[in-house]
Design an enzyme around this catalytic site. Structure first.
Site, short mmCIF file in Angstrom:
data_model
loop_
_atom_site.label_atom_id
_atom_site.label_comp_id
_atom_site.label_asym_id
_atom_site.label_seq_id
_atom_site.Cartn_x
_atom_site.Cartn_y
_atom_site.Cartn_z
CG ASP A 95 -2.00 0.92 1.12
OD1 ASP A 95 -2.61 1.05 0.50
OD2 ASP A 95 -1.92 1.77 2.28
CD GLU B 136 -2.08 2.30 -3.59
OE1 GLU B 136 -1.61 2.09 -2.38
OE2 GLU B 136 -3.15 2.80 -3.82
CG ASP C 2 -7.48 2.52 -3.54
OD1 ASP C 2 -8.33 2.63 -2.63
OD2 ASP C 2 -6.35 1.70 -3.48
#
Lengths: 480, 480
Positions: free
Chosen positions: B210, B240, B323
């Site tokens: 993340d 990410e 997301d």
């Protein structure tokens, strides 16, 4: 119902360890906080500071404890907690990483068991902390949290940290840092039971229960006992109940309680007017006003009648704890008060518990002062240590002191004499709390023998029709 | 340096699971929250509500996933967290009890591996949560906390919950719910490395990271790779990173990134003007303005040149995630936009990742709507499911689609044609995003064969000196 309590407790001498303050490892086994800025070990503690004691440190002191005669440790909480006393549990399944985590604990447990030292943990099951996962979820998600029924939420929003607003949930003693579990929720109950079973299965020898009287859900402690004993029939269950504990001591709940009903009269008798009221007032026990021997005898006899004998033998007797001032400070620094009380402690039925540091003369007023770092050897009072060693050794040597009958032989003025008898083994314990020597004589009809050999102290015993005892001022003796 | 990435990823088709929303066990294996009041599974999600999906539920769907052709799962976070998306980590060593805890996860991992399905977890290592033990300790003990250096405290007092006062610590994106770790502290770094190693040793197949670009401590991700690969040389590391990720894709850090540089142009090409700007504006990718084939070809060719080929083959390609809005909703409900994009996804180098529910036509605007409960079978779009199955099967059948070269053959107007070739295996993929049928012809010099067998779609191919393709409107085809 036949009451059953664990045999080993009857023969145990406990040592109560406050893990942040007993010992910090000398080796570098930590991977976290290797270079942490701990509060100075030797300075007076603060309410929020950590001194960095750990379980590796305890391991390194097992020789010391064994040499002292300790065969059981009661740890105040060791689970992950954002407080130096760790009563604010953050995770019931993790030993605090500051203490070394689960790995260090399992290593310690094995090392202790290898030496036949039992390990009892402190179970704080009435409340958790603001950081405990399920409560934290309520703080984060409000009414959306699936954990709502686990606590006692009374309104919205919650105010966990700002005292200017109502907390809107029940905290122990009104303290919003300690949200109370909803024990009426069967899942909360089950959760706590499983925590208890988990650590027993990993090998601990019992649970000391924090404020168990606050948990009033019907049948809670009965189920707790059933499940604990099913996991380990020899496990010890001892509750923190300061006063009359009959409600929990009928054999279906606890094996014993923190026996402050022994503590308070013993201090009131041994320290008498020396008791510093500031250190004992508004607490849940009453080591004042001063007691003379007849009153003390009456208190002890009442106490011994209060619970079944099988329970008496597994009470946890103590002179001080993390919740009180240390006796040395209560008694204004008077060494004899401590020695006399310790003699009475080590000769009473039930397991004596030494609060870490008391055995080397560590002083300490009320919290946080009563939780100082264990002193460097240079600051030990070696006399105090010597009589602790001696009294513990005598207790271990004589079964009568552990499981023998208790009979008051004499109680007048400042002099208190009692016998502990088991089969042919008969001991007399005599204490003179007065500041003058005393000479007393009285008939003794109940003994088969005439104990006069000095095990401890320097009382002179002469047996004729009567027993005559010459007792130095402020002294205690054990005769066999 | 020779770049090495895990072979299995090159052949993987991922399925991204948002654990609270994919499946709730039909069996009663829970001991906690058996009767919890979950948010209604079929209602639009809220930001804070839990729907109660769990890992047992995932286990019960392994047949479904395997039948779909999935051989790798990427789980958004599963660790204990007081948020339904679990990006607010409370404990990096515990799988959330709501999901079934560590026990359910280990069972799932074994069951998945038994079916040759890999499991990749989401590592949130930039920040923790307010309830994370070490940060919680700072909240509770202020400057006394030994954990101070673990976070970025800037002043006192902290205000974790009251937005009227400065937080006085750094939270990710200014969010005080997400306190950022101090990665300059070697102990924090070590802690995170050990977390990563721990789960790899327990058997996971990789980490999705993340916001890794937020961690700028020198050498952090290089060390992370070294330690991850030492624990499991075949572990997958995927970051990410939404835009140009060359900084992390030189072979010394990640094996790939969430390949939004594929996502955005693919949507802009396949959905074109149908894109609902409200669902994509102010995000970190740009699926607009609409692209015609030449622009799309250029974007794909640039992308394929941006990173080494070994990295291209282990990129994580996707059309949507937790997301983003779901593509169906981005495209205003237009089914062809989804089918065309899915065709392009399943024929692109790198591992395709299906966001749970996309394969049955689940719509979803931006968070929280994009995180709906996986629909009941009665609400599945079976056509969508059918082409997902078919395209995945074709990808598995043809190595060329996975590790073959990628060559653009034609890109004019609404028509885009490319070849995927590996040794003797040559496939042609042709897409017409226009609303009119198209007939195009062009020379093909680079192929050894003349693919014309229909694997997918209904384009008509005629080979003479040139290849002539007749393409229905809004359609895509694969020829072998």
């Amino acid at each position: 119902m036949q009451i059953q309590t664990p045999d080993w407790v009857k023969h145990a001498v406990f040592y109560q360890i406050f893990p942040d303050r007993f010992a910090r490892t000398q080796q570098s086994r930590k991977f976290l906080l290797k270079n942490a800025r701990w509060e100075d070990w030797n300075e007076i503690p603060t309410l929020q500071g950590y001194k960095g004691g750990d379980l590796w440190g305890v391991m390194e002191q097992l020789d010391y404890l064994q040499d002292l005669g300790i065969n059981a440790i009661y740890f105040t909480p060791i689970f992950q907690s954002a407080s130096n006393h760790r009563y604010h549990t953050h995770d019931y399944y993790q030993v605090d990483p500051l203490l070394g985590g689960n790995a260090a604990f399992m290593e310690l447990l094995e090392a202790a068991h290898h030496r036949d030292i039992k390990v009892v943990l402190d179970g704080v099951f009435n409340h958790a902390s603001r950081g405990f996962f399920c409560f934290h979820d309520i703080l984060e998600n409000g009414p959306h949290s699936p954990w709502l029924d686990w606590f006692k939420v009374e309104g919205w929003p919650l105010s966990a940290y700002d005292g200017n607003y109502p907390a809107n949930y029940v905290g122990w003693d009104g303290n919003r840092a300690l949200p109370e579990f909803n024990h009426e929720n069967p899942e909360v109950r089950e959760y706590i039971m499983q925590v208890a079973e988990h650590w027993l299965r990993l090998g601990i020898d019992g649970w000391r229960l924090d404020v168990p009287f606050c948990i009033t859900a019907e049948g809670f402690w009965q189920e707790f006992r059933d499940r604990v004993k099913a996991a380990n029939p020899e496990a010890y269950i001892v509750g923190e109940v300061w006063r009359d504990a009959r409600e929990w001591l009928q054999g279906d709940q606890f094996d014993g309680v923190m026996n402050y009903l022994f503590t308070a009269p013993t201090i009131a008798f041994a320290a008498g007017d020396r008791v510093d009221l500031e250190q004992v007032q508004d607490r849940s026990y009453d080591p004042y006003p001063a007691l003379f021997a007849p009153d003390y005898a009456q208190k002890m006899q009442e106490l011994l009648k209060l619970y079944p004998w099988e329970i008496q033998l597994t009470q946890l007797n103590l002179l001080a704890s993390h919740d009180t001032a240390r006796l040395l400070s209560i008694a204004g620094g008077d060494p004899a008060s401590v020695e006399l009380s310790t003699l009475l402690l080590l000769t009473f039925p039930g397991a004596p518990s030494i609060y870490y540091g008391d055995e080397v003369g560590l002083p300490g007023k009320l919290d946080p002062d009563s939780r100082r770092g264990f002193p460097l050897e240079a600051h030990w009072n070696l006399e105090v240590l010597a009589y602790h060693r001696q009294l513990i050794a005598i207790r271990h040597q004589y079964r009568a002191l552990r499981i023998g009958s208790y009979e008051v032989l004499y109680a007048e003025g400042t002099v208190y004499v009692f016998a502990r008898c088991l089969d042919e083994e008969e001991l007399i314990v005599a204490v003179n709390v007065g500041t003058e020597p005393a000479k007393v004589h009285f008939e003794v009809n109940s003994l088969k023998t005439q104990p006069k050999q000095h095990l401890y102290g320097s009382a002179e015993a002469t047996w004729t029709d009567e027993l005559t005892l010459s007792l130095p001022a402020r002294s205690g003796s054990i005769l066999a």
